[in-house]
Design a protein around this motif. Structure first.
Motif, PDB file in Angstrom:
ATOM      1  N   TYR A  83      80.813  22.330  51.287  1.00 52.53           N
ATOM      2  CA  TYR A  83      80.076  23.468  50.724  1.00 52.53           C
ATOM      3  C   TYR A  83      78.887  22.922  49.946  1.00 52.53           C
ATOM      4  O   TYR A  83      79.046  22.072  49.065  1.00 52.53           O
ATOM      5  N   ILE A  84      77.694  23.409  50.286  1.00 50.91           N
ATOM      6  CA  ILE A  84      76.469  23.000  49.601  1.00 50.91           C
ATOM      7  C   ILE A  84      75.892  24.219  48.891  1.00 50.91           C
ATOM      8  O   ILE A  84      75.581  25.235  49.528  1.00 50.91           O
ATOM      9  N   ALA A  85      75.761  24.131  47.587  1.00 51.78           N
ATOM     10  CA  ALA A  85      75.174  25.212  46.800  1.00 51.78           C
ATOM     11  C   ALA A  85      73.698  24.903  46.576  1.00 51.78           C
ATOM     12  O   ALA A  85      73.361  23.938  45.894  1.00 51.78           O
ATOM     13  N   ALA A  86      72.819  25.711  47.171  1.00 55.46           N
ATOM     14  CA  ALA A  86      71.382  25.541  46.975  1.00 55.46           C
ATOM     15  C   ALA A  86      70.973  26.426  45.803  1.00 55.46           C
ATOM     16  O   ALA A  86      70.770  27.632  45.957  1.00 55.46           O
ATOM     17  N   LEU A  87      70.869  25.841  44.626  1.00 56.76           N
ATOM     18  CA  LEU A  87      70.596  26.583  43.403  1.00 56.76           C
ATOM     19  C   LEU A  87      69.095  26.806  43.229  1.00 56.76           C
ATOM     20  O   LEU A  87      68.274  26.251  43.957  1.00 56.76           O
ATOM     21  N   ILE A  88      68.752  27.617  42.245  1.00 55.13           N
ATOM     22  CA  ILE A  88      67.351  27.934  41.985  1.00 55.13           C
ATOM     23  C   ILE A  88      66.628  26.688  41.475  1.00 55.13           C
ATOM     24  O   ILE A  88      67.076  26.047  40.518  1.00 55.13           O
ATOM     25  N   GLU A  89      65.522  26.348  42.127  1.00 52.64           N
ATOM     26  CA  GLU A  89      64.745  25.187  41.708  1.00 52.64           C
ATOM     27  C   GLU A  89      64.180  25.409  40.312  1.00 52.64           C
ATOM     28  O   GLU A  89      63.606  26.467  40.019  1.00 52.64           O
ATOM     29  N   ALA A  90      64.352  24.429  39.453  1.00 54.09           N
ATOM     30  CA  ALA A  90      63.797  24.517  38.101  1.00 54.09           C
ATOM     31  C   ALA A  90      62.302  24.255  38.145  1.00 54.09           C
ATOM     32  O   ALA A  90      61.847  23.269  38.723  1.00 54.09           O
ATOM     33  N   GLY A  91      61.538  25.126  37.532  1.00 52.12           N
ATOM     34  CA  GLY A  91      60.097  24.955  37.483  1.00 52.12           C
ATOM     35  C   GLY A  91      59.687  24.039  36.351  1.00 52.12           C
ATOM     36  O   GLY A  91      60.532  23.483  35.634  1.00 52.12           O
TER      37      GLY A  91
END
Length: 310
Positions: free
Chosen positions: A121-129
């Motif tokens: 399982y790969i969780a693609a989280l929100i990219e930090a700006g």
């Protein structure tokens, strides 16, 4: 808005929407792919076979798990996780990317399921700006703390990031399924919808599946270019997928809700599970009566399956 989105909305318009297909039209009595009629008044989740629920490693076992909280289980009647993940052809040994998984509704199901089956399982989280959004950073911290604390149950989660400047989600041509679950409207608003489809296409192996669940706008109006209500027209999603190289495979009405007229004061977030009583970002209004929206339930949704060509 990205060049892609401006181009897409210009092409679609009203005529383009109908030319691309009318499967998004709301109607009672719609059917799933297995020809089971969806009862719009049903208020219970699809019954789970107790024998399958007792078998470790099955989807039914994962959905029935006592580690899932009551709030998430209460949403199953609207999201049909067993049927939806089966529709997306997810197998125990698969590698699956879940894009922007939020608080982890689907992680609680898929991570134990894939862990038992030796999948990933790969969780693609929100990219930090450059200046991380406080809410997104807090959500990610809670998410990681929860799922990393029990590796026996959830396995060793792999993390990726997706956003405006993010890199590859995974090694090219290595993933069996990518999930876009109730997130496309956010990407349209940020101008990164085109990138989401392209990144998913690059990560998927030939023959891999892109599974989409998305709040569905009615056909007949021009798509709101910012998707400010949270609803997106089905033909637009199909067009974005096609332009990224995907082949459309099938659609299901398992997550349809004919009660949802899409006319809510605070967009789709007026409905459960968010139940907003004021515009997003504003303080709740204690005088707002949400009983009507509670009776509607969760939103009307498209459930679409695409494949990366062999």
């Amino acid at each position: 808005m990205s060049v892609y989105n401006r181009r897409a909305f210009t092409r679609l318009g009203l005529a383009g929407v109908f030319a691309l297909g009318g499967s998004g039209l709301a109607a009672c009595g719609r059917k799933r792919d297995d020809d089971v009629v969806i009862d719009p008044d049903a208020d219970t989740a699809t019954p789970i076979d107790p024998k399958l629920a007792a078998q470790e490693g099955t989807l039914e076992w994962a959905v029935s798990g006592n580690w899932r909280n009551a709030v998430d289980k209460g949403r199953d009647k609207y999201r049909h996780p067993v049927e939806m993940l089966t529709f997306f052809e997810i197998k125990p040994k698969d590698t699956v990317i879940d894009m922007w998984p939020g608080a982890g509704y689907m992680t609680e199901i898929l991570a134990p399921y894939l862990n038992k089956g030796k999948g990933q399982y790969i969780a693609a989280l929100i990219e930090a700006g450059p200046v991380p959004e406080e809410a997104a950073a807090s959500l990610e911290a809670k998410y990681r703390a929860h799922f990393d604390a029990d590796k026996k149950r959830y396995g060793e989660l792999t993390y990726a990031a997706f956003g405006e400047t993010s890199g590859a989600l995974a090694e090219a041509d290595s993933v069996d399924c990518v999930l876009f679950l109730l997130v496309i409207h956010d990407w349209i608003a940020k101008g990164i919808a085109e990138k989401a489809f392209a990144d998913a296409f690059a990560a998927l192996r030939p023959g891999g599946i892109l599974g989409v669940e998305q709040h569905r706008a009615d056909i007949g109006n021009v798509q709101d270019p910012g998707a400010t209500t949270g609803y997106v027209q089905e033909p637009l999603v199909k067009q974005m997928a096609a332009e990224a190289g995907f082949q459309f495979v099938a659609e299901s009405e398992m997550n349809a809700n004919p009660k949802d007229d899409k006319d809510h004061p605070f967009g789709v977030w007026t409905l459960p599970p968010q139940r907003l009583t004021a515009p997003r970002g504003q303080a709740p209004n204690p005088e707002f009566d949400g009983s009507l929206y509670e009776s509607i339930g969760e939103s009307d949704r498209m459930t679409l399956k695409f494949r990366k060509p062999q």
